[in-house]
Design a protein around this motif. Structure first.
Motif, PDB file in Angstrom:
ATOM      1  N   ASN A  59       3.743  -1.436   3.227  1.00  0.00           N
ATOM      2  CA  ASN A  59       3.493  -0.110   2.663  1.00  0.00           C
ATOM      3  C   ASN A  59       4.774   0.460   2.069  1.00  0.00           C
ATOM      4  O   ASN A  59       5.889   0.060   2.469  1.00  0.00           O
ATOM      5  CB  ASN A  59       3.011   0.852   3.758  1.00  0.00           C
ATOM      6  N   GLU A  88      -3.378   2.948  11.758  1.00  0.00           N
ATOM      7  CA  GLU A  88      -2.184   2.111  11.575  1.00  0.00           C
ATOM      8  C   GLU A  88      -1.047   2.625  12.444  1.00  0.00           C
ATOM      9  O   GLU A  88      -0.314   1.849  13.069  1.00  0.00           O
ATOM     10  CB  GLU A  88      -1.766   2.112  10.094  1.00  0.00           C
ATOM     11  N   GLY A 123       0.821  -1.199   0.000  1.00  0.00           N
ATOM     12  CA  GLY A 123       0.000   0.000   0.000  1.00  0.00           C
ATOM     13  C   GLY A 123       0.855   1.249   0.000  1.00  0.00           C
ATOM     14  O   GLY A 123       2.016   1.240  -0.427  1.00  0.00           O
ATOM     15  N   GLU A 124       0.279   2.317   0.513  1.00  0.00           N
ATOM     16  CA  GLU A 124       0.932   3.627   0.416  1.00  0.00           C
ATOM     17  C   GLU A 124       1.672   3.998   1.711  1.00  0.00           C
ATOM     18  O   GLU A 124       2.897   4.080   1.722  1.00  0.00           O
ATOM     19  CB  GLU A 124      -0.151   4.657   0.095  1.00  0.00           C
ATOM     20  N   ALA A 125       0.922   4.217   2.757  1.00  0.00           N
ATOM     21  CA  ALA A 125       1.521   4.666   4.016  1.00  0.00           C
ATOM     22  C   ALA A 125       0.523   4.450   5.139  1.00  0.00           C
ATOM     23  O   ALA A 125      -0.688   4.411   4.896  1.00  0.00           O
ATOM     24  CB  ALA A 125       1.868   6.160   3.926  1.00  0.00           C
ATOM     25  N   PRO A 126       1.005   4.337   6.372  1.00  0.00           N
ATOM     26  CA  PRO A 126       0.076   4.188   7.490  1.00  0.00           C
ATOM     27  C   PRO A 126      -0.803   5.420   7.633  1.00  0.00           C
ATOM     28  O   PRO A 126      -0.358   6.548   7.372  1.00  0.00           O
ATOM     29  CB  PRO A 126       0.995   4.064   8.715  1.00  0.00           C
ATOM     30  N   GLY A 127      -2.037   5.215   8.048  1.00  0.00           N
ATOM     31  CA  GLY A 127      -2.930   6.310   8.429  1.00  0.00           C
ATOM     32  C   GLY A 127      -2.994   6.394   9.943  1.00  0.00           C
ATOM     33  O   GLY A 127      -2.166   5.811  10.648  1.00  0.00           O
ATOM     34  N   HIS A 151      -6.172   1.330  -5.180  1.00  0.00           N
ATOM     35  CA  HIS A 151      -6.074   1.330  -3.726  1.00  0.00           C
ATOM     36  C   HIS A 151      -7.477   1.154  -3.139  1.00  0.00           C
ATOM     37  O   HIS A 151      -8.415   1.834  -3.584  1.00  0.00           O
ATOM     38  CB  HIS A 151      -5.468   2.655  -3.255  1.00  0.00           C
ATOM     39  N   PRO A 194      -0.460  -2.448   9.417  1.00  0.00           N
ATOM     40  CA  PRO A 194      -1.005  -1.818   8.211  1.00  0.00           C
ATOM     41  C   PRO A 194      -2.455  -2.231   7.942  1.00  0.00           C
ATOM     42  O   PRO A 194      -2.875  -3.332   8.302  1.00  0.00           O
ATOM     43  CB  PRO A 194      -0.101  -2.341   7.093  1.00  0.00           C
ATOM     44  N   PHE A 195      -3.190  -1.336   7.311  1.00  0.00           N
ATOM     45  CA  PHE A 195      -4.550  -1.628   6.845  1.00  0.00           C
ATOM     46  C   PHE A 195      -5.458  -2.177   7.945  1.00  0.00           C
ATOM     47  O   PHE A 195      -5.993  -3.280   7.828  1.00  0.00           O
ATOM     48  CB  PHE A 195      -4.508  -2.573   5.622  1.00  0.00           C
TER      49      PHE A 195
HETATM   50  N1  URA Z   1      -3.636   2.866   3.392  1.00  0.00           N
HETATM   51  C1  URA Z   1      -2.425   2.400   3.092  1.00  0.00           C
HETATM   52  O1  URA Z   1      -1.945   2.570   1.996  1.00  0.00           O
HETATM   53  N2  URA Z   1      -1.766   1.726   3.997  1.00  0.00           N
HETATM   54  C2  URA Z   1      -2.251   1.472   5.196  1.00  0.00           C
HETATM   55  O2  URA Z   1      -1.577   0.830   5.976  1.00  0.00           O
HETATM   56  C3  URA Z   1      -3.537   1.965   5.490  1.00  0.00           C
HETATM   57  C4  URA Z   1      -4.220   2.656   4.581  1.00  0.00           C
END
Ligand code: URA
Length: 219
Positions: free
Chosen positions: A87, A54, A47-51, A165, A60-61
């Motif tokens: 991520n 997370e 994925g992209e990055a923690p929110g 995504h 993650p996610f």
């Molecule tokens: N979106 C992401 O790309 N990564 C995460 O860990 C959570 C949401």
């Protein structure tokens, strides 16, 4: 590397990464979100990055997009412990803004090392950032989603499979439908990758340590 060694190597890498200060995101994070799942997975999601959630939980996610990811996995008879979820960035950007080029550049050695250790057959990228980084090409997700491509990551050939995504599909039914259709091809791609091993690996199993069940826990 056998499955137990792989899990140990990944755990050691996670411990190293936990104190990373390679970019300014280190200052605002609650913790590094290394990744979670099966270190011996054939299928890795990036994925992209923690929110927010997370960053709080270190996994993650786990928010709304994560719930959709779980549903999509269930649709192809997989669960989170079957796969590895990573991520591009390991630390939360403030206000969930997009990753900056310098943050991606600072963080990418962690992701490349993770993939090198896991040696997956199929890497499914979720959204633009992971897709552009791992394909090494500028083509956006709208053009390339659902089309697998052979890429070389480290010294291995891996099948890269770009997907929308889940966060983008949460409130857009037409995009969700496409994401479900793209997900439905994953089992076939895994079978195909199975038939074309890039190297022969002998994995020793012992009754007390089933390699497939070794999980990378929450960091
Ligand atoms: N979106 C992401 O790309 N990564 C995460 O860990 C959570 C949401």
């Amino acid at each position: 590397m056998d499955a137990v060694e792989r899990a140990a190597a990944l755990r050691a890498h996670a411990e190293e990464t936990a104190s990373c200060t390679r970019c300014a995101l280190a200052q605002g994070r609650t913790q590094v979100v290394y990744g979670s799942g099966n270190p011996n997975a054939e299928l890795v999601f990036v994925g992209e990055a923690p929110g927010f959630h997370e960053d709080q939980q270190g996994v993650p996610f786990v928010g709304q997009a994560g719930k959709l990811l779980d549903k999509l996995l269930a649709g192809i008879d997989l669960t989170r412990p079957d796969v590895m979820v990573l991520n591009v960035l390991k630390c939360r950007p403030p206000g969930n803004r997009d990753p900056l080029p310098e943050e991606i550049a600072a963080c990418e050695p962690h992701l490349f090392r993770q993939i090198e250790l896991i040696e997956p057959k199929l890497v499914a990228t979720l959204g633009n950032f992971a897709t552009k980084l791992l394909s090494g090409k500028p083509a956006g997700i709208t053009k390339v989603h659902g089309y697998e491509q052979e890429v070389t990551l480290g010294s291995r050939s891996v099948l890269l499979y770009p997907l929308y995504h889940p966060a983008a599909a949460l409130y857009t039914p037409s995009m969700l439908k496409v994401l479900e259709e793209d997900f439905a091809r994953i089992p076939g791609l895994l079978d195909r990758a199975e038939e074309e091993p890039d190297e022969v690996e002998v994995v020793a199993t012992t009754p007390e340590a089933d390699p497939q069940s070794v999980q990378l826990g929450l960091f």
